[in-house]
Write a protein that holds these residues in place. Sequence first.
Motif, PDB file in Angstrom:
ATOM      1  N   SER A 191       0.730  -1.295   0.005  1.00 48.58           N
ATOM      2  CA  SER A 191      -0.048  -0.094   0.181  1.00 48.58           C
ATOM      3  C   SER A 191       0.778   1.143  -0.086  1.00 48.58           C
ATOM      4  O   SER A 191       0.474   2.360  -0.569  1.00 48.58           O
ATOM      5  CB  SER A 191      -1.004  -0.059   1.307  1.00 48.58           C
ATOM      6  OG  SER A 191      -1.763  -1.200   1.112  1.00 48.58           O
ATOM      7  N   ALA A 192       1.969   1.319   0.733  1.00 41.52           N
ATOM      8  CA  ALA A 192       2.975   2.216   0.684  1.00 41.52           C
ATOM      9  C   ALA A 192       3.300   2.607  -0.688  1.00 41.52           C
ATOM     10  O   ALA A 192       3.367   3.536  -1.162  1.00 41.52           O
ATOM     11  CB  ALA A 192       4.121   2.037   1.645  1.00 41.52           C
ATOM     12  N   GLU A 193       3.705   1.364  -1.508  1.00 43.11           N
ATOM     13  CA  GLU A 193       4.219   1.401  -2.834  1.00 43.11           C
ATOM     14  C   GLU A 193       3.117   2.109  -3.723  1.00 43.11           C
ATOM     15  O   GLU A 193       3.278   2.974  -4.555  1.00 43.11           O
ATOM     16  CB  GLU A 193       4.477   0.139  -3.314  1.00 43.11           C
ATOM     17  CG  GLU A 193       5.032  -0.149  -4.496  1.00 43.11           C
ATOM     18  CD  GLU A 193       6.162   0.730  -4.974  1.00 43.11           C
ATOM     19  OE1 GLU A 193       7.073   1.032  -3.939  1.00 43.11           O
ATOM     20  OE2 GLU A 193       6.805   1.051  -6.160  1.00 43.11           O
ATOM     21  N   THR A 194       1.832   1.890  -3.428  1.00 44.76           N
ATOM     22  CA  THR A 194       0.616   2.504  -4.298  1.00 44.76           C
ATOM     23  C   THR A 194       0.523   3.897  -3.964  1.00 44.76           C
ATOM     24  O   THR A 194       0.369   4.694  -4.860  1.00 44.76           O
ATOM     25  CB  THR A 194      -0.510   1.569  -3.558  1.00 44.76           C
ATOM     26  OG1 THR A 194      -0.559   0.178  -4.158  1.00 44.76           O
ATOM     27  CG2 THR A 194      -1.675   2.055  -4.442  1.00 44.76           C
ATOM     28  N   ALA A 195       0.821   4.149  -2.800  1.00 42.98           N
ATOM     29  CA  ALA A 195       0.819   5.491  -2.248  1.00 42.98           C
ATOM     30  C   ALA A 195       1.660   6.385  -3.143  1.00 42.98           C
ATOM     31  O   ALA A 195       1.405   7.686  -3.436  1.00 42.98           O
ATOM     32  CB  ALA A 195       0.775   5.870  -0.890  1.00 42.98           C
TER      33      ALA A 195
END
Length: 332
Positions: A191-195
Motif C-alpha cells: 500500500s505504501a508503494e501504491t501511495a
Amino acid sequence: MDFLRSLHQKAIAASKTIVLPEGNEPRTLKAAEIITREKLAKVILVGIETDIKKAAEKEKADISGIQIVEPLKSEFYKDFCDTFFELRKAKGVTPEQAAETMKNEVYFATMMVHKGLADGLVSGAIHSTGDTIRPALQIIKTKPGIKSVSSSFVMLVPDCKMGSNGMFVFADCAVNIDPTASELAEIAISSAETAKVLCDMEPKVAMLSFSTYGSAKHQYVDKVTEAVKIIKASAPDLKVDGDIQADAAIVASVGKTKCPESKIAGEANVLVFPDLQSGNIGYKLVQRLAKAEAVGPFLQGIAKPVNDLSRGCSVEDIVNVVAITAVQATSE
Ligand code: ACO
C-alpha cells in the motif's frame, strides 16, 4: 492539480494497452469509447465480435478502431490452452479443462496480460471480485518477494485537511479476509508503494486497531503489533506505526495525546485495516458519510496490473480504473 487529472495525464504519457474482457457490457463499451478518444490507453475488447458490435450499436458507443478479440477464433487460443494446462496440471487440471477454461473471457484476457499482449486488465462490472481476480492469482501470480495479493482504495475526502489534504490510501478493503501478521505486513508495504506510484505521496502508514500502543490486550491487537515488527525488519525506512486507533492516526491533537512519540500519529495517509470486515465497512462508511470518492480497488502485489470494478460502477469509474491500470503498468 487534482488526483484524477494528474492520473489521466500519466496514463496518456504511459501509452499502455489495457484489455477489457467484459466486451459487450454497456458501461464498458461507453468507457472504451472515452478511453480511446482521450488516448488514456489502447483498448482491447474480448468477446464474441457480433455481440460486441450489436451491443455498441444499441448503446450508441463508437468503438470503431478498437481491437476485438474472440477467444475461440484467436490465433493464440491453442497456445493459451497449452500454457494454462502447464501452469495448472499439478492442481489436477486436464487439457480438456484447460481448453474449456480458455473460452472464458476473463481467463483469456488474463492470459493475454501474462503473455505480454496487453499491459493490464480491468474487469468486474458484471463479474464478482472472486471471478475477476482468481484467474490472475492462478496465471499471473505475485511479484517477486511478495506472497500475498492485496488491494487498496484511494479515498478523496472533500473539505478535509487530514491525510494528504484529504487524500488517503485504505487497505485491504477488498481481498484478504483475515490476513495473518505477515500478510498484513505485506499489505502495508504494497500500500505504501501504491501511495508513492499513484498518489505521489510520502507514505505514513497507520496499522489500525481498536487499541493504541497496547491500550487493549487481545490476540487481534497482537496480530497488528506483530505485523509492525515484521515491517520494521523488512522495510526499515518506511514510516509506520501501530497498533493505533483511527482517530490517533489521523487527528493531530488525538495523536499527540495518545502517542506523542509516534512519527506518523495525526499525520497518517495510508490506513491499513486489520481484516476485511473492518476494511470493507470502513471505506464504505467514509464514502457514504463523508461523501468521499473511493477510487479503486486496485490490486497490488500482483506481477502485472489487474483491477476489479465494483458491479455498481459507472462509466467514469471504468475510465478511471483503466487510467490507473495503465499507470500501474509503468512500474512493472
Ligand atoms: N494472494 C496470492 N495468492 C492468493 C491469494 C492472495 N491474496 N488468495 C488466493 N490466492 C491463490 C491461492 O494460493 C490459490 O493458488 P493455487 O490454486 O495456485 O494454489 C488460488 O489463488 C486460488 O485460491 P483459493 O483459496 O481457492 O481462492 P479463492 O478463489 O477461493 O478466493 C479470493 C480468492 C477471491 C480473493 C478470496 O480471498 C475472496 O473471496 N476474497 C474476498 C472478496 C470479496 O468478497 N471482497 C469484498 C467485496 S469487494 C468490494 O466491496 C470492493
